[in-house]
Design an enzyme around this catalytic site. Structure first.
Site, PDB file in Angstrom:
ATOM      1  N   HIS A 237       1.047  -1.135  -0.038  1.00 12.71           N
ATOM      2  CA  HIS A 237       0.028   0.118   0.127  1.00 12.71           C
ATOM      3  C   HIS A 237       0.838   1.346  -0.084  1.00 12.71           C
ATOM      4  CE1 HIS A 237      -2.679   3.065   0.262  1.00 12.71           C
ATOM      5  NE2 HIS A 237      -1.997   3.539   1.309  1.00 12.71           N
ATOM      6  N   TYR A 241       1.963   5.545  -2.396  1.00 11.79           N
ATOM      7  CA  TYR A 241       2.535   7.140  -1.878  1.00 11.79           C
ATOM      8  C   TYR A 241       4.003   7.313  -2.353  1.00 11.79           C
ATOM      9  CZ  TYR A 241      -2.037   6.903  -0.457  1.00 11.79           C
ATOM     10  OH  TYR A 241      -3.459   6.457  -0.139  1.00 11.79           O
ATOM     11  N   HIS A 388      -8.861   2.010 -11.565  1.00 14.49           N
ATOM     12  CA  HIS A 388      -8.434   2.831 -10.651  1.00 14.49           C
ATOM     13  C   HIS A 388      -6.903   3.087 -10.784  1.00 14.49           C
ATOM     14  CE1 HIS A 388      -7.237   4.500  -6.559  1.00 14.49           C
ATOM     15  NE2 HIS A 388      -6.715   3.456  -6.259  1.00 14.49           N
ATOM     16  N   PHE A 389      -6.174   2.058 -10.998  1.00 10.53           N
ATOM     17  CA  PHE A 389      -4.758   2.483 -10.616  1.00 10.53           C
ATOM     18  C   PHE A 389      -4.169   2.876 -12.162  1.00 10.53           C
ATOM     19  CE2 PHE A 389      -4.325  -2.280 -10.876  1.00 10.53           C
ATOM     20  CZ  PHE A 389      -3.731  -2.369 -12.270  1.00 10.53           C
ATOM     21  N   HIS A 390      -4.881   2.989 -13.076  1.00 13.50           N
ATOM     22  CA  HIS A 390      -4.263   3.453 -14.285  1.00 13.50           C
ATOM     23  C   HIS A 390      -4.594   5.221 -14.285  1.00 13.50           C
ATOM     24  CE1 HIS A 390      -3.800  -0.605 -16.124  1.00 13.50           C
ATOM     25  NE2 HIS A 390      -3.008   0.222 -16.664  1.00 13.50           N
ATOM     26  N   ARG A 451     -10.269  -8.880 -13.260  1.00 16.77           N
ATOM     27  CA  ARG A 451      -9.001  -8.149 -13.622  1.00 16.77           C
ATOM     28  C   ARG A 451      -7.836  -9.671 -13.548  1.00 16.77           C
ATOM     29  NH1 ARG A 451      -5.813  -5.985  -8.285  1.00 16.77           N
ATOM     30  NH2 ARG A 451      -4.199  -5.661  -9.866  1.00 16.77           N
ATOM     31  N   ARG A 452      -6.648  -9.212 -14.226  1.00 18.35           N
ATOM     32  CA  ARG A 452      -5.631 -10.216 -14.385  1.00 18.35           C
ATOM     33  C   ARG A 452      -6.234 -11.511 -15.014  1.00 18.35           C
ATOM     34  NH1 ARG A 452      -4.591  -9.488  -7.914  1.00 18.35           N
ATOM     35  NH2 ARG A 452      -2.539  -8.212  -8.051  1.00 18.35           N
TER      36      ARG A 452
HETATM   37 FE1  HAS Z   1      -5.331   3.087  -4.720  1.00 17.97          FE
HETATM   38  C1  HAS Z   1      -5.773  -0.325  -5.155  1.00 17.97           C
HETATM   39  C2  HAS Z   1      -7.665   3.066  -2.104  1.00 17.97           C
HETATM   40  C3  HAS Z   1      -4.531   6.560  -4.092  1.00 17.97           C
HETATM   41  C4  HAS Z   1      -2.462   2.731  -6.842  1.00 17.97           C
HETATM   42  N1  HAS Z   1      -4.323   1.514  -6.007  1.00 17.97           N
HETATM   43  C5  HAS Z   1      -4.902   0.120  -5.736  1.00 17.97           C
HETATM   44  C6  HAS Z   1      -3.932  -0.454  -6.615  1.00 17.97           C
HETATM   45  C7  HAS Z   1      -2.978   0.313  -7.053  1.00 17.97           C
HETATM   46  C8  HAS Z   1      -3.065   1.586  -6.517  1.00 17.97           C
HETATM   47  C9  HAS Z   1      -1.717  -0.059  -7.884  1.00 17.97           C
HETATM   48  O1  HAS Z   1      -9.019   1.195  -0.133  1.00 17.97           O
HETATM   49  C10 HAS Z   1      -4.054  -2.043  -7.186  1.00 17.97           C
HETATM   50  C11 HAS Z   1      -2.933  -3.043  -6.110  1.00 17.97           C
HETATM   51  C12 HAS Z   1      -3.353  -4.375  -6.637  1.00 17.97           C
HETATM   52  O2  HAS Z   1      -2.441  -4.869  -7.569  1.00 17.97           O
HETATM   53  O3  HAS Z   1      -4.162  -5.128  -6.226  1.00 17.97           O
HETATM   54  N2  HAS Z   1      -5.713   4.412  -3.437  1.00 17.97           N
HETATM   55  C13 HAS Z   1      -7.009   4.279  -2.435  1.00 17.97           C
HETATM   56  C14 HAS Z   1      -7.301   5.681  -2.000  1.00 17.97           C
HETATM   57  C15 HAS Z   1      -6.364   6.467  -2.635  1.00 17.97           C
HETATM   58  C16 HAS Z   1      -5.620   5.697  -3.459  1.00 17.97           C
HETATM   59  C17 HAS Z   1      -8.297   5.813  -0.804  1.00 17.97           C
HETATM   60  N3  HAS Z   1      -3.826   4.327  -5.371  1.00 17.97           N
HETATM   61  C18 HAS Z   1      -3.702   5.643  -5.011  1.00 17.97           C
HETATM   62  C19 HAS Z   1      -2.445   6.005  -5.503  1.00 17.97           C
HETATM   63  C20 HAS Z   1      -1.898   5.019  -6.398  1.00 17.97           C
HETATM   64  C21 HAS Z   1      -2.746   3.758  -6.251  1.00 17.97           C
HETATM   65  C22 HAS Z   1      -2.031   7.475  -5.450  1.00 17.97           C
HETATM   66  C23 HAS Z   1      -0.851   5.110  -7.106  1.00 17.97           C
HETATM   67  C24 HAS Z   1       0.091   6.082  -7.357  1.00 17.97           C
HETATM   68  N4  HAS Z   1      -6.451   1.787  -3.684  1.00 17.97           N
HETATM   69  C25 HAS Z   1      -7.477   1.990  -2.830  1.00 17.97           C
HETATM   70  C26 HAS Z   1      -8.072   0.508  -2.112  1.00 17.97           C
HETATM   71  C27 HAS Z   1      -7.329  -0.429  -3.150  1.00 17.97           C
HETATM   72  C28 HAS Z   1      -6.343   0.146  -4.062  1.00 17.97           C
HETATM   73  C29 HAS Z   1      -8.737   0.396  -1.123  1.00 17.97           C
HETATM   74  C30 HAS Z   1      -7.608  -1.903  -2.806  1.00 17.97           C
HETATM   75  C31 HAS Z   1      -8.755  -2.309  -3.945  1.00 17.97           C
HETATM   76  C32 HAS Z   1      -8.874  -3.820  -3.971  1.00 17.97           C
HETATM   77  O4  HAS Z   1      -9.884  -4.194  -3.445  1.00 17.97           O
HETATM   78  O5  HAS Z   1      -7.995  -4.405  -4.274  1.00 17.97           O
HETATM   79  C33 HAS Z   1      -6.413   7.945  -2.120  1.00 17.97           C
HETATM   80  O6  HAS Z   1      -5.037   8.323  -1.626  1.00 17.97           O
HETATM   81  C34 HAS Z   1      -6.497   8.913  -3.156  1.00 17.97           C
HETATM   82  C35 HAS Z   1      -6.648  10.303  -2.789  1.00 17.97           C
HETATM   83  C36 HAS Z   1      -6.727  11.267  -3.953  1.00 17.97           C
HETATM   84  C37 HAS Z   1      -7.254  12.294  -4.179  1.00 17.97           C
HETATM   85  C38 HAS Z   1      -7.476  13.120  -5.722  1.00 17.97           C
HETATM   86  C39 HAS Z   1      -6.641  14.654  -5.092  1.00 17.97           C
HETATM   87  C40 HAS Z   1      -6.340  15.573  -6.477  1.00 17.97           C
HETATM   88  C41 HAS Z   1      -5.267  15.994  -6.839  1.00 17.97           C
HETATM   89  C42 HAS Z   1      -5.525  16.907  -8.158  1.00 17.97           C
HETATM   90  C43 HAS Z   1      -5.849  18.281  -7.863  1.00 17.97           C
HETATM   91  C44 HAS Z   1      -5.650  18.986  -9.013  1.00 17.97           C
HETATM   92  C45 HAS Z   1      -6.680  19.312 -10.248  1.00 17.97           C
HETATM   93  C46 HAS Z   1      -6.155  19.948 -11.267  1.00 17.97           C
HETATM   94  C47 HAS Z   1      -7.725  18.518 -10.475  1.00 17.97           C
HETATM   95  C48 HAS Z   1      -8.242  12.767  -3.100  1.00 17.97           C
HETATM   96  C49 HAS Z   1      -4.159  16.454  -5.757  1.00 17.97           C
HETATM   97  C50 HAS Z   1      -7.163  21.095 -11.619  1.00 17.97           C
HETATM   98  C51 HAS Z   1      -6.981  22.068 -12.934  1.00 17.97           C
HETATM   99  C52 HAS Z   1      -6.928  23.108 -12.866  1.00 17.97           C
HETATM  100  C53 HAS Z   1      -6.984  23.856 -14.164  1.00 17.97           C
HETATM  101  C54 HAS Z   1      -7.883  24.002 -12.062  1.00 17.97           C
HETATM  102 CU    CU Z   2      -3.912   0.601  -0.839  1.00 16.16          CU
END
Ligand code: HAS
Ligand code: CU
Length: 564
Positions: A237, A241, A388-390, A451-452
């Site tokens: 996990h 980050y 999600h992860f893409h 998946r997979r």
């Molecule tokens: Fe995730 C599964 C929950 C973030 C990667 N995640 C995965 C897997 C990967 C992955 C690779 O709770 C699959 C692993 C596998 O092979 O089984 N993930 C989360 C949560 C977040 C999250 C709550 N994941 C990431 C990040 C990853 C990543 C970052 C890679 C870099 N994820 C999960 C969970 C699983 C999971 C479960 C397991 C699922 C399962 O059942 O297998 C949070 O940290 C996300 C928070 C993000 C935000 C977005 C903030 C947006 C920003 C940009 C703002 C700017 C903008 C520009 C929009 C709140 C900072 C505006 C532009 C203008 C011009 C105005």
């Molecule tokens: Cu995770």
């Protein structure tokens, strides 16, 4: 940079001379990273074609005898383990040195880290290419690969520890020379990222040393799969980050500069990173909600903390968008949203990273769905997770890293980017291609597609999948086109880019100033040890009982299987 000849007349600043080692390390790491991504990405194209009934595995069987699963292992390992880790170590080495404004403390450790990681990469790559490690990037026992696959990946991690050691030595030396000064923001963020990562790797190191390596090399007859999975996710996990935070380093400390403005708030940026240090590691069990043998109460605790780690990303959302708004208004923008049009959209390094942010906003939302205890039961192990992860590692991270190279490669080589238009086209193709691909992967997941899985060969494809799958193909092909634009541009930049002028923006290090900067940072936001102590405390609480239970009830005698 040694690997690429600097063109005649290229800028040779004093800084360039002081940081020669860091420049070389960054350059070599980045070349290895993007070479890995090229092959790993190509495997992704094969997969989406296979989903849509176009099987390229049969024609290339002599090269890839393991077909889909060998290709998928290459895809996962090269893209999310090799590309990320090499890029991060190279980029952060350079950023830390420039932020401290001094070379890294030990050249030996710098080259040592690269050497150990390189040996590890070669050691892991051979068994994958020889069809002896089709265990995917999560390598869950009892699936069993050649021991060298695990040993190689372990060495890559050891290399990152050497980088952390070098970083701490550099920080100490800087602190001695600058008593009482605030750690520069970028350096502070690099230290938090790497420290979090080193704590996180306790899990994978224990899994390798005590469970997997002795078993894979035949020293013991069996292993304990559930304990192995739990230790894997202990690291697996927070590794997300470890991938994300270097992109955040760029979004906070450099993108506001590319935008022609300032970072909105340095103190808030520090709070976000400190929260990542504390909250990233003790939440791995949200990947194991469907696993038997772990008490529901502990799964719930991890789920609650996972929602907690959403907040530092929300702070980032606010801070980064506020910085963009500041920049847009400074450039003459007005109105509620019309300032967006005044941002410098013709600058590749800026636009590419903002597109990465846009995609990440959606990836963050699907992460929150994953993290919801009961809803996870619907999406777990379906194509939703790939969607999600893409958007996260495949966009927030990979697209940001590409955006970074649009200034960093010119900076390192002294050559101008070959084509800005091609770079902007690349970013646009990725935005649309990945948007389509991941939207339809999410939807396919909700329709139950696993998946997979080699869907093209599956006897149970549902009619609604057949309607949705072609959209993933269109998205995948757009990303393929984007990748071709990227690599063409990079190869041409390195071989034929015009000399960079000393006054060019890319010749300078793009650290942004802040509206609310170091003068507003209270002393408690420039500390590491107290937060590290809280991290260990939370780890002990969140993992202690589960690990005790798994170790004391473990069987440790499960033999391996290699079904290929
Ligand atoms: Fe995730 C599964 C929950 C973030 C990667 N995640 C995965 C897997 C990967 C992955 C690779 O709770 C699959 C692993 C596998 O092979 O089984 N993930 C989360 C949560 C977040 C999250 C709550 N994941 C990431 C990040 C990853 C990543 C970052 C890679 C870099 N994820 C999960 C969970 C699983 C999971 C479960 C397991 C699922 C399962 O059942 O297998 C949070 O940290 C996300 C928070 C993000 C935000 C977005 C903030 C947006 C920003 C940009 C703002 C700017 C903008 C520009 C929009 C709140 C900072 C505006 C532009 C203008 C011009 C105005
Ligand atoms: Cu995770």
């Amino acid at each position: 940079m040694a690997v690429i000849a600097r063109p005649r007349g290229a800028v040779e600043t004093a800084a360039a001379d002081r940081f020669t080692t860091e420049r070389r390390l960054a350059g070599i790491n980045i070349i290895i990273a993007f070479s890995a991504l090229a092959l790993g990405g190509l495997m992704g194209v094969f997969q989406v074609l296979e989903y849509n009934g176009i099987d390229l595995y049969t024609p290339i069987k002599p090269a890839l005898p393991g077909g889909y699963y060998q290709g998928l292992t290459l895809h996962g390992v090269l893209n999310v383990l090799v590309f990320t880790t090499f890029f991060i170590v190279g980029f952060l080495t350079f950023v830390a040195a420039r932020s401290f404004d001094r070379p890294m403390a030990s050249k030996g450790l710098g080259w040592g880290a690269l050497g150990v990681m390189g040996v590890g990469l070669a050691m892991a790559a051979v068994p994958i290419l020889l069809n002896q490690a089709n265990v995917l990037f999560t390598f869950y026992p009892p699936l069993k690969a050649s021991g060298f696959y695990y040993l190689g990946l372990t060495l890559v991690v050891v290399g990152t520890w050497l980088f952390e050691a070098n970083l701490i030595m550099t920080y100490r030396a800087w602190r001695k020379d600058n008593p009482g000064a605030k750690t520069p923001l970028a350096a502070f963020m690099v230290i938090i990222t790497m420290t979090m990562w080193c704590v996180a790797t306790i899990g994978i190191a224990s899994e390798m040393i005590f469970l997997v390596l002795p078993w894979a090399f035949g020293l013991v007859p069996g292993t304990e799969p559930l304990l192995a999975r739990t230790l894997f996710w202990f690291t697996g996990h927070p590794i997300v980050y470890f991938w994300l935070l270097p992109a955040y380093v760029s979004w906070y400390t450099m993108v506001p500069h590319h935008a022609g403005g300032k970072l909105f708030s340095e103190p808030m940026a520090r709070v976000s990173f400190i929260l990542f240090l504390i909250l990233s590691v003790p939440i791995g069990i949200h990947h194991q909600i469907t696993d038997p043998g772990i008490a529901a109460a502990w799964k719930l605790v991890h789920v609650i903390f996972t929602v907690g780690v959403f907040f530092p990303s929300l702070l980032t959302f606010f801070n980064v968008v506020a910085s963009l708004e500041y920049s847009g208004r400074k450039r003459g923008g007005q109105g509620w949203l019309a300032w967006i049009f005044n941002l410098p959209w013709s600058k590749p390094a800026f636009t590419t990273q903002v597109f990465a942010m846009l995609l990440f906003a959606f990836g963050g939302i699907s992460g929150l769905v994953n993290a919801s205890y009961n809803v996870n039961l619907v999406v777990h192990n379906t194509a939703w997770i790939s969607g999600h992860f893409h958007l996260t590692v495949g966009s927030a991270v990979a697209l940001s890293f590409m955006g970074i190279t649009y200034w960093l490669v010119p900076h390192l080589t002294g050559r101008q980017l070959w084509s800005r238009n091609l770079a902007l086209t690349q970013a646009g193709l990725w935005l649309v291609g990945m948007g389509l691909f991941s939207h339809f992967m999410h939807t396919l997941g909700l329709h139950g597609m696993p998946r997979r899985t080699q869907i093209g060969a599956a006897p149970y494809v549902l009619p609604d999948w057949e309607v949705l799958l072609p959209f993933t193909l269109v998205g995948g092909l757009l990303m393929f086109a984007s990748a071709i634009c990227y690599y063409l541009n990079m190869v041409m930049t390195m071989s034929a880019g015009k000399p960079l002028e000393a006054s060019a923006e890319e010749a300078q290090m793009p650290f942004a100033k802040a509206v609310s900067g170091p003068e507003d940072v209270p002393a408690f936001l420039d500390r590491f040890t107290p937060y590290l102590a809280v991290t260990f405390l939370l780890l002990a609480v969140n993992y202690g009982p589960t690990l005790y239970d798994l170790i004391s009830n473990g069987r440790f005698n499960i033999p391996g299987v290699s079904p290929w």
